[in-house]
Design a protein around this motif. Structure first.
Motif, PDB file in Angstrom:
ATOM      1  N   LYS A  91      47.311 -23.362  -4.963  1.00 24.90           N
ATOM      2  CA  LYS A  91      47.350 -22.053  -4.289  1.00 24.90           C
ATOM      3  C   LYS A  91      47.247 -22.298  -2.696  1.00 24.90           C
ATOM      4  CE  LYS A  91      43.316 -21.739  -6.226  1.00 24.90           C
ATOM      5  NZ  LYS A  91      42.121 -21.513  -6.638  1.00 24.90           N
ATOM      6  N   GLU A 107      43.747 -16.093  -2.048  1.00 24.27           N
ATOM      7  CA  GLU A 107      44.786 -17.142  -2.392  1.00 24.27           C
ATOM      8  C   GLU A 107      45.601 -16.926  -3.428  1.00 24.27           C
ATOM      9  OE1 GLU A 107      42.733 -21.412  -0.915  1.00 24.27           O
ATOM     10  OE2 GLU A 107      42.298 -20.527  -2.977  1.00 24.27           O
ATOM     11  N   ALA A 108      46.780 -17.373  -3.568  1.00 24.42           N
ATOM     12  CA  ALA A 108      47.912 -16.846  -4.659  1.00 24.42           C
ATOM     13  C   ALA A 108      48.494 -18.179  -4.859  1.00 24.42           C
ATOM     14  CB  ALA A 108      48.569 -15.874  -4.576  1.00 24.42           C
ATOM     15  N   GLY A 109      49.191 -18.569  -6.036  1.00 24.38           N
ATOM     16  CA  GLY A 109      49.718 -19.527  -6.537  1.00 24.38           C
ATOM     17  C   GLY A 109      50.019 -19.731  -8.125  1.00 24.38           C
ATOM     18  N   SER A 111      48.959 -22.258 -11.732  1.00 25.02           N
ATOM     19  CA  SER A 111      47.987 -22.991 -12.623  1.00 25.02           C
ATOM     20  C   SER A 111      48.675 -23.500 -13.532  1.00 25.02           C
ATOM     21  CB  SER A 111      46.815 -22.160 -13.057  1.00 25.02           C
ATOM     22  OG  SER A 111      45.866 -22.992 -13.892  1.00 25.02           O
ATOM     23  N   TYR A 126      45.589 -16.237  -8.813  1.00 26.33           N
ATOM     24  CA  TYR A 126      45.172 -15.446  -7.830  1.00 26.33           C
ATOM     25  C   TYR A 126      43.664 -15.460  -7.506  1.00 26.33           C
ATOM     26  CZ  TYR A 126      44.382 -11.949 -11.474  1.00 26.33           C
ATOM     27  OH  TYR A 126      44.123 -11.179 -12.379  1.00 26.33           O
ATOM     28  N   GLU A 149      38.453 -15.487 -10.116  1.00 27.28           N
ATOM     29  CA  GLU A 149      39.856 -16.186 -10.091  1.00 27.28           C
ATOM     30  C   GLU A 149      40.560 -15.560 -11.542  1.00 27.28           C
ATOM     31  OE1 GLU A 149      42.159 -20.318  -9.620  1.00 27.28           O
ATOM     32  OE2 GLU A 149      40.423 -19.899  -8.587  1.00 27.28           O
ATOM     33  N   TRP A 151      44.273 -16.158 -13.822  1.00 24.04           N
ATOM     34  CA  TRP A 151      45.354 -16.678 -14.183  1.00 24.04           C
ATOM     35  C   TRP A 151      46.545 -15.896 -15.228  1.00 24.04           C
ATOM     36  CZ3 TRP A 151      42.756 -22.034 -15.538  1.00 24.04           C
ATOM     37  CH2 TRP A 151      42.269 -22.618 -14.533  1.00 24.04           C
TER      38      TRP A 151
END
Length: 169
Positions: A91, A107-109, A111, A126, A149, A151
């Protein structure tokens, strides 16, 4: 193997960026995850290490990159076979200090699941976070935070409350 290589490359890139930016911080920590909603129906908890890189944008705002590994453990899925699954969250985001020690971040990204079969693949990750970071030496600080969090993937969202305790260099 590609996941491990990508992880190593990200760590090396973060380390080289850290060496170039003297006011940047690199932190190591331990994460604890407590599943919520449907994810918590057969999963008890998750735990794993994380690496957090921060680089200042201005006096109160930092850019962050976070990589970790979370291993979730749970109840028996079949006779004597317990739920165990690992994830590698990657992230990036922003951390804003509302006071000298208190911050909020987002944050974002992605998994990446380490499972095979139906559970494998990637999900959009996120998290909003609240935390404290306080110095204990000229270059070191303790970082503690709580976050929600999620996913998300096409078959639903896995979510958890996360706690992180780390040391920033």
């Amino acid at each position: 193997m590609r996941r491990i290589s990508a992880t190593i490359i990200l760590i090396l890139v973060s380390s080289s960026i850290y060496a170039q930016l003297s006011s940047s911080k690199l932190g190591i920590g331990i994460d604890f995850a407590f599943p919520q909603s449907n994810f918590g129906s057969n999963v008890n908890y998750g735990v794993g290490p994380s690496i957090l890189f921060q680089s200042p944008i201005n006096a109160n705002l930092n850019f962050t990159v976070n990589i970790g590994y979370l291993r979730f453990n749970g109840d028996a899925v079949f006779t004597d076979i317990k739920y165990r699954e690992g994830f590698v969250p990657l992230k990036a985001g922003l951390r804003y200090f509302v006071s000298e020690y208190l911050y909020g971040s987002a944050e974002a990204g992605i998994s990446i699941s380490s499972a095979n079969g139906n559970g494998s693949g990637t999900a959009f990750a996120y998290n909003p976070t609240l935390g404290v970071e306080f110095p204990i030496s000229n270059r070191g600080s303790i970082d503690a935070s709580i976050r929600y969090e999620g996913w998300s993937r096409s078959n639903g969202t896995r979510s958890f409350l996360g706690l992180r305790v780390g040391y920033n260099f």
